[in-house]
Design a protein around this motif. Structure first.
Motif, PDB file in Angstrom:
ATOM      1  N   THR A 120      -4.825   7.745   1.735  1.00 16.30           N
ATOM      2  CA  THR A 120      -5.050   8.315   0.414  1.00 16.30           C
ATOM      3  C   THR A 120      -5.661   7.271  -0.503  1.00 16.30           C
ATOM      4  N   VAL A 121      -5.106   6.090  -0.523  1.00 21.80           N
ATOM      5  CA  VAL A 121      -5.643   4.959  -1.290  1.00 21.80           C
ATOM      6  C   VAL A 121      -5.406   3.701  -0.472  1.00 21.80           C
ATOM      7  N   THR A 122      -6.022   2.612  -0.871  1.00 19.52           N
ATOM      8  CA  THR A 122      -5.805   1.348  -0.178  1.00 19.52           C
ATOM      9  C   THR A 122      -4.360   0.910  -0.352  1.00 19.52           C
ATOM     10  N   ASN A 123      -3.701   0.616   0.753  1.00 18.53           N
ATOM     11  CA  ASN A 123      -2.328   0.142   0.745  1.00 18.53           C
ATOM     12  C   ASN A 123      -2.355  -1.359   0.487  1.00 18.53           C
ATOM     13  N   THR A 124      -1.596  -1.829  -0.470  1.00 17.87           N
ATOM     14  CA  THR A 124      -1.565  -3.254  -0.783  1.00 17.87           C
ATOM     15  C   THR A 124      -0.453  -3.990  -0.041  1.00 17.87           C
ATOM     16  N   PHE A 125       0.143  -3.336   0.938  1.00 17.10           N
ATOM     17  CA  PHE A 125       1.186  -3.934   1.753  1.00 17.10           C
ATOM     18  C   PHE A 125       0.687  -5.249   2.348  1.00 17.10           C
ATOM     19  N   SER A 126       1.475  -6.314   2.245  1.00 17.38           N
ATOM     20  CA  SER A 126       1.031  -7.601   2.776  1.00 17.38           C
ATOM     21  C   SER A 126       2.097  -8.294   3.617  1.00 17.38           C
ATOM     22  N   GLY A 127       3.206  -7.624   3.888  1.00 17.96           N
ATOM     23  CA  GLY A 127       4.261  -8.230   4.688  1.00 17.96           C
ATOM     24  C   GLY A 127       3.952  -8.167   6.174  1.00 17.96           C
ATOM     25  N   PRO A 128       4.846  -8.709   7.000  1.00 21.48           N
ATOM     26  CA  PRO A 128       4.649  -8.653   8.444  1.00 21.48           C
ATOM     27  C   PRO A 128       4.711  -7.219   8.960  1.00 21.48           C
ATOM     28  N   LEU A 129       3.926  -6.934   9.970  1.00 20.92           N
ATOM     29  CA  LEU A 129       3.878  -5.622  10.611  1.00 20.92           C
ATOM     30  C   LEU A 129       4.212  -5.812  12.080  1.00 20.92           C
ATOM     31  N   SER A 130       5.293  -5.173  12.557  1.00 20.63           N
ATOM     32  CA  SER A 130       5.728  -5.315  13.946  1.00 20.63           C
ATOM     33  C   SER A 130       5.779  -3.953  14.609  1.00 20.63           C
ATOM     34  N   LEU A 131       5.201  -3.866  15.798  1.00 20.07           N
ATOM     35  CA  LEU A 131       5.247  -2.641  16.597  1.00 20.07           C
ATOM     36  C   LEU A 131       6.047  -2.950  17.847  1.00 20.07           C
ATOM     37  N   VAL A 132       7.279  -2.407  17.896  1.00 27.02           N
ATOM     38  CA  VAL A 132       8.211  -2.715  18.974  1.00 27.02           C
ATOM     39  C   VAL A 132       8.471  -1.484  19.827  1.00 27.02           C
ATOM     40  N   ILE A 191      -3.105  -0.569   6.283  1.00 28.14           N
ATOM     41  CA  ILE A 191      -2.156  -1.656   6.562  1.00 28.14           C
ATOM     42  C   ILE A 191      -2.544  -2.929   5.818  1.00 28.14           C
ATOM     43  N   GLY A 192      -3.215  -2.776   4.690  1.00 25.56           N
ATOM     44  CA  GLY A 192      -3.498  -3.917   3.834  1.00 25.56           C
ATOM     45  C   GLY A 192      -4.919  -4.433   3.864  1.00 25.56           C
ATOM     46  N   GLY A 193      -5.781  -3.868   4.691  1.00 19.60           N
ATOM     47  CA  GLY A 193      -7.181  -4.288   4.722  1.00 19.60           C
ATOM     48  C   GLY A 193      -7.530  -5.134   5.915  1.00 19.60           C
ATOM     49  N   ALA A 194      -8.825  -5.211   6.196  1.00 24.21           N
ATOM     50  CA  ALA A 194      -9.332  -5.907   7.386  1.00 24.21           C
ATOM     51  C   ALA A 194      -9.145  -7.410   7.312  1.00 24.21           C
ATOM     52  N   GLY A 251       6.548   2.721  20.683  1.00 29.15           N
ATOM     53  CA  GLY A 251       5.821   3.840  20.129  1.00 29.15           C
ATOM     54  C   GLY A 251       4.456   3.418  19.616  1.00 29.15           C
ATOM     55  N   THR A 252       3.883   4.266  18.758  1.00 25.59           N
ATOM     56  CA  THR A 252       2.516   4.072  18.293  1.00 25.59           C
ATOM     57  C   THR A 252       2.451   4.150  16.776  1.00 25.59           C
ATOM     58  N   LEU A 253       1.704   3.245  16.174  1.00 31.55           N
ATOM     59  CA  LEU A 253       1.354   3.326  14.772  1.00 31.55           C
ATOM     60  C   LEU A 253      -0.115   3.719  14.721  1.00 31.55           C
ATOM     61  N   SER A 254      -0.398   4.888  14.145  1.00 32.88           N
ATOM     62  CA  SER A 254      -1.757   5.424  14.105  1.00 32.88           C
ATOM     63  C   SER A 254      -2.343   5.281  12.705  1.00 32.88           C
ATOM     64  N   ILE A 255      -3.521   4.649  12.633  1.00 30.83           N
ATOM     65  CA  ILE A 255      -4.226   4.475  11.360  1.00 30.83           C
ATOM     66  C   ILE A 255      -5.691   4.872  11.546  1.00 30.83           C
ATOM     67  N   SER A 256      -6.320   5.312  10.467  1.00 33.98           N
ATOM     68  CA  SER A 256      -7.748   5.626  10.536  1.00 33.98           C
ATOM     69  C   SER A 256      -8.568   4.634   9.732  1.00 33.98           C
ATOM     70  N   SER A 257      -7.897   3.695   9.068  1.00 32.03           N
ATOM     71  CA  SER A 257      -8.574   2.667   8.281  1.00 32.03           C
ATOM     72  C   SER A 257      -7.658   1.446   8.202  1.00 32.03           C
ATOM     73  N   LEU A 258      -8.245   0.269   8.280  1.00 31.32           N
ATOM     74  CA  LEU A 258      -7.434  -0.937   8.134  1.00 31.32           C
ATOM     75  C   LEU A 258      -6.851  -1.052   6.730  1.00 31.32           C
ATOM     76  N   ASN A 259      -7.420  -0.322   5.770  1.00 28.54           N
ATOM     77  CA  ASN A 259      -6.856  -0.310   4.417  1.00 28.54           C
ATOM     78  C   ASN A 259      -5.436   0.249   4.408  1.00 28.54           C
TER      79      ASN A 259
END
Length: 93
Positions: free
Chosen positions: A16-28, A40-43, A30-38
């Motif tokens: 919907t809008v750029t996410n300003t999240f900047s903390g650690p992201l852990s995938l332990v 999860i905080g940007g490229a 299942g799947t995290l599905s995104i259509s834009s790097l924004n």
């Protein structure tokens, strides 16, 4: 804060809008599905992505270059890229 995806199933982040999240992201699991790097905080975020048995699914409609560092844990991890091109430009350890 941080975001940890545990267990099976898919968590889809809506764009919907750029996410300003900047903390650690852990995938332990299942799947995290995104259509834009924004989503999860940007490229070029300084936050690292940890894959330890999880999958990061990128479904974006446009080519993107990822400069976010990726760390693989003991259980490994995977990228699932559909419908576009994701250029790895960050470090992978």
């Amino acid at each position: 804060g941080s975001l940890t995806k545990l267990g099976g199933g898919t968590l889809t982040l809506a764009q919907t809008v750029t996410n300003t999240f900047s903390g650690p992201l852990s995938l332990v699991g299942g799947t995290l599905s995104i259509s834009s790097l924004n989503q999860i905080g940007g490229a070029s975020s300084t936050r690292a992505i940890g894959l330890d048995g999880g999958v990061l699914a990128f479904t974006g409609p446009t080519a993107t270059t990822n400069t976010v560092p990726v760390t693989l844990g003991a259980a490994g991890g995977a990228f699932s890229i559909t419908g576009t091109l994701l250029n790895p430009d960050g470090s992978t350890t």
